[in-house]
Motif scaffolding. Structure first.
Motif, mmCIF file in Angstrom:
data_model
loop_
_atom_site.group_PDB
_atom_site.id
_atom_site.type_symbol
_atom_site.label_atom_id
_atom_site.label_comp_id
_atom_site.label_asym_id
_atom_site.label_seq_id
_atom_site.Cartn_x
_atom_site.Cartn_y
_atom_site.Cartn_z
ATOM 1 N N ASP A 262 0.837 -1.200 0.000
ATOM 2 C CA ASP A 262 0.000 0.000 0.000
ATOM 3 C C ASP A 262 0.868 1.244 0.000
ATOM 4 O O ASP A 262 1.683 1.447 0.911
ATOM 5 C CB ASP A 262 -0.907 0.028 1.235
ATOM 6 N N LEU A 263 0.701 2.062 -1.020
ATOM 7 C CA LEU A 263 1.351 3.369 -1.067
ATOM 8 C C LEU A 263 0.513 4.344 -0.259
ATOM 9 O O LEU A 263 -0.706 4.428 -0.446
ATOM 10 C CB LEU A 263 1.481 3.840 -2.521
ATOM 11 N N CYS A 264 1.146 5.091 0.631
ATOM 12 C CA CYS A 264 0.430 5.979 1.555
ATOM 13 C C CYS A 264 1.153 7.318 1.657
ATOM 14 O O CYS A 264 2.306 7.456 1.232
ATOM 15 C CB CYS A 264 0.349 5.353 2.951
ATOM 16 N N ALA A 265 0.479 8.294 2.232
ATOM 17 C CA ALA A 265 1.105 9.597 2.458
ATOM 18 C C ALA A 265 0.561 10.221 3.738
ATOM 19 O O ALA A 265 -0.653 10.372 3.897
ATOM 20 C CB ALA A 265 0.840 10.533 1.278
ATOM 21 N N LEU A 266 1.460 10.545 4.650
ATOM 22 C CA LEU A 266 1.118 11.416 5.772
ATOM 23 C C LEU A 266 1.251 12.858 5.297
ATOM 24 O O LEU A 266 2.187 13.186 4.568
ATOM 25 C CB LEU A 266 2.069 11.188 6.950
ATOM 26 N N TYR A 267 0.313 13.709 5.692
ATOM 27 C CA TYR A 267 0.401 15.102 5.260
ATOM 28 C C TYR A 267 0.170 16.036 6.437
ATOM 29 O O TYR A 267 -0.503 15.699 7.415
ATOM 30 C CB TYR A 267 -0.614 15.406 4.154
ATOM 31 N N GLU A 268 0.762 17.208 6.339
ATOM 32 C CA GLU A 268 0.505 18.308 7.260
ATOM 33 C C GLU A 268 0.335 19.562 6.412
ATOM 34 O O GLU A 268 1.212 19.898 5.610
ATOM 35 C CB GLU A 268 1.632 18.491 8.264
ATOM 36 N N LEU A 269 -0.792 20.231 6.563
ATOM 37 C CA LEU A 269 -1.063 21.445 5.808
ATOM 38 C C LEU A 269 -0.546 22.667 6.571
ATOM 39 O O LEU A 269 -0.278 22.597 7.779
ATOM 40 C CB LEU A 269 -2.565 21.575 5.539
ATOM 41 N N THR A 270 -0.428 23.776 5.876
ATOM 42 C CA THR A 270 0.101 24.989 6.507
ATOM 43 C C THR A 270 -0.853 25.551 7.553
ATOM 44 O O THR A 270 -0.434 26.332 8.410
ATOM 45 C CB THR A 270 0.397 26.045 5.439
ATOM 46 N N ASP A 271 -2.134 25.136 7.493
ATOM 47 C CA ASP A 271 -3.082 25.601 8.515
ATOM 48 C C ASP A 271 -3.099 24.692 9.741
ATOM 49 O O ASP A 271 -3.917 24.873 10.647
ATOM 50 C CB ASP A 271 -4.489 25.737 7.930
ATOM 51 N N GLY A 272 -2.200 23.683 9.776
ATOM 52 C CA GLY A 272 -2.065 22.820 10.936
ATOM 53 C C GLY A 272 -2.782 21.491 10.840
ATOM 54 O O GLY A 272 -2.552 20.598 11.665
ATOM 55 N N ARG A 273 -3.670 21.324 9.858
ATOM 56 C CA ARG A 273 -4.382 20.059 9.731
ATOM 57 C C ARG A 273 -3.428 18.947 9.303
ATOM 58 O O ARG A 273 -2.530 19.163 8.500
ATOM 59 C CB ARG A 273 -5.524 20.183 8.720
ATOM 60 N N LYS A 274 -3.648 17.747 9.881
ATOM 61 C CA LYS A 274 -2.834 16.585 9.564
ATOM 62 C C LYS A 274 -3.734 15.416 9.204
ATOM 63 O O LYS A 274 -4.897 15.369 9.610
ATOM 64 C CB LYS A 274 -1.949 16.201 10.762
ATOM 65 N N GLY A 275 -3.180 14.475 8.478
ATOM 66 C CA GLY A 275 -3.961 13.300 8.117
ATOM 67 C C GLY A 275 -3.138 12.320 7.318
ATOM 68 O O GLY A 275 -1.929 12.461 7.162
ATOM 69 N N VAL A 276 -3.817 11.296 6.818
ATOM 70 C CA VAL A 276 -3.161 10.259 6.035
ATOM 71 C C VAL A 276 -4.001 9.953 4.796
ATOM 72 O O VAL A 276 -5.239 10.009 4.844
ATOM 73 C CB VAL A 276 -2.949 8.978 6.875
ATOM 74 N N VAL A 277 -3.337 9.667 3.701
ATOM 75 C CA VAL A 277 -3.975 9.200 2.475
ATOM 76 C C VAL A 277 -3.532 7.762 2.276
ATOM 77 O O VAL A 277 -2.333 7.478 2.167
ATOM 78 C CB VAL A 277 -3.569 10.071 1.266
ATOM 79 N N GLN A 278 -4.510 6.830 2.258
ATOM 80 C CA GLN A 278 -4.181 5.409 2.129
ATOM 81 C C GLN A 278 -5.442 4.632 1.757
ATOM 82 O O GLN A 278 -6.565 5.110 1.934
ATOM 83 C CB GLN A 278 -3.599 4.866 3.437
ATOM 84 N N ALA A 279 -5.235 3.408 1.257
ATOM 85 C CA ALA A 279 -6.377 2.556 0.909
ATOM 86 C C ALA A 279 -7.070 2.043 2.162
ATOM 87 O O ALA A 279 -8.290 1.842 2.168
ATOM 88 C CB ALA A 279 -5.904 1.388 0.036
#
Length: 415
Positions: A262-279
């Motif tokens: 599974d290819l995934c991505a953790l992200y953090e936006l400049t407004d502070g929101r965080k999350g993960v993109v994954q199946a």
């Protein structure tokens, strides 16, 4: 085989392997393929190489490189049964990066049955000198069957010269023309309306950036990747037998879909929101709204298909603080051992960025691939290639979160 010889190809699907010995001062080399009609491509889409790794028909695909015990291979997969009937032959070429083929020892090309791994043909090149591109062989139709011919034709003008010879339009830096002299002043006249010129066809871009341990990072802006969509691709293949969980030698693990990465991505936006993109949990993200990252799907076939892909919207790069691209083993293996994987980041505008993973020597089920960070509006790509070993009872996602300090709360999920 010797130059000019040919042999029948009995397989319906083959892997064409370009190989050579690595070492100090040895240039890198890249495999490519051209699908021809009457000796020319129909369009630039008939050129398959590192910046355009898959033909639209799905019949020809650039699978990427593998290094093992001082031997380097770069592979093109050709599904002969899917090659369009109008295509007469598939030229198999190589280009040298940073030197000539006279500096590349042990250069060869061989054709393997994709199903069994059996060698069908092999041609060893022994007369290279100043050439920077080579046509090593070709697959061609003859009376309803496919054959392979050893060619051994060299070019001194690199990949650009070879591609141009077969009808490819190449994007190369050009010296701008001198500024025209001021026009003489003339009496005013009625304006003449002329139709706008037709936009030129987009040429093939041959430049690329390969990240290594000694040169692990690159600026997207410096490579022209400042806007549009950036495709992140993960391809893999298994070369050895995994003991204890039922896969067969070679490519059988992909054919039987035993291995699910599974290819995934953790992200953090400049407004502070965080999350993960994954199946896992169907968290596929979105491209036109936060997080501006979208996972295309869940692939179980690796290099035989298109691998796993996600897309990042660079038009919203100012909203992205950092992105960690990683891969997990969902099922089918206890670690990444014996797995060869290649990561390619292809901006819509700009040079492709690629790297291979090092050999895994630990019982890892999660690997950090690349870290993308926002530095004053410019995104920098950092090769990580870092295998992590989760503690007992700790998920791969939580393990990579701890390693990179993302600070998220995790709950169990499933596909």
């Amino acid at each position: 085989m010797s130059k000019g010889q040919n042999v029948v190809v009995p397989a319906s699907s083959v892997r064409v392997e370009l190989g050579w010995r690595s070492g100090a001062g040895v240039p890198d080399a890249d495999a490519s393929a051209l699908l021809l009609v009457s000796g020319k491509v129909r369009s630039d889409a008939d050129f398959v190489f590192y910046n355009q790794p898959s033909h639209a028909s799905g019949a020809v695909r650039h699978e990427g490189k593998r290094t093992s015990d001082g031997q380097v291979t770069d592979t093109i997969a050709v599904d002969l049964a899917r090659v369009e009937p109008t295509i007469e032959n598939v030229v198999l070429a190589a280009s040298a990066d940073g030197g000539s083929f006279g500096q590349v020892p042990g250069l060869y090309v061989r054709v393997l049955d994709a199903s069994s791994g059996a060698e069908i043909a092999r041609y060893d090149s022994s007369d290279a000198s100043v050439e920077t591109a080579f046509v090593l062989g070709e697959l061609y139709r003859r009376q309803g069957a496919w054959k392979f011919r050893a060619v051994g034709q060299g070019y001194g003008s690199g990949l650009a010269g070879l591609a141009t010879d077969y009808g490819i339009t190449v994007d190369e830096p050009r010296t701008p023309p001198p500024a025209p002299a001021p026009a003489p002043v003339r009496p005013a006249a009625a304006p003449v309306t002329t139709p706008p010129p037709m936009p030129p066809a987009q040429p093939v871009r041959l430049t690329k950036v390969t990240l290594t341990k000694s040169a692990p990072s690159v600026s997207l802006a410096k490579q022209g990747g400042t806007s549009g969509a950036m495709r992140v691709n993960l391809n893999w293949e298994v070369r050895k037998q995994f003991k204890g969980w039922g896969s067969k030698l070679g490519r059988a693990v992909a054919q039987h879909s035993d291995l699910d990465l599974d290819l995934c991505a953790l992200y953090e936006l400049t407004d502070g929101r965080k999350g993960v993109v994954q199946a896992l949990g169907n968290a596929f993200g979105a491209l036109q709204r936060p997080p501006y990252i979208h996972l295309d799907g869940d692939d179980r076939t690796g290099a035989i298909s298109t691998g796993e892909n996600l897309t990042i919207n660079l038009d919203h790069k100012s909203d992205l603080k950092r992105i960690l691209i990683f891969v997990t083993i969902y099922e089918g293996a206890r670690s990444f051992a014996d797995l060869h994987a290649t990561v390619t980041l292809q901006p819509q505008f700009g040079a492709a960025i690629d790297f291979s993973l090092d050999e895994c020597t630990v019982p890892s089920t999660v690997c950090a691939l690349a870290l993308i960070t926002n530095n004053g509006g410019d995104l920098t790509v950092q090769r990580e290639a870092r295998y992590l070993v989760p503690e007992r009872g700790v998920s791969p996602q939580r393990t990579i979160d701890y390693a990179y300090g993302w600070g998220m709360n995790w709950t169990p999920g499933r596909k």
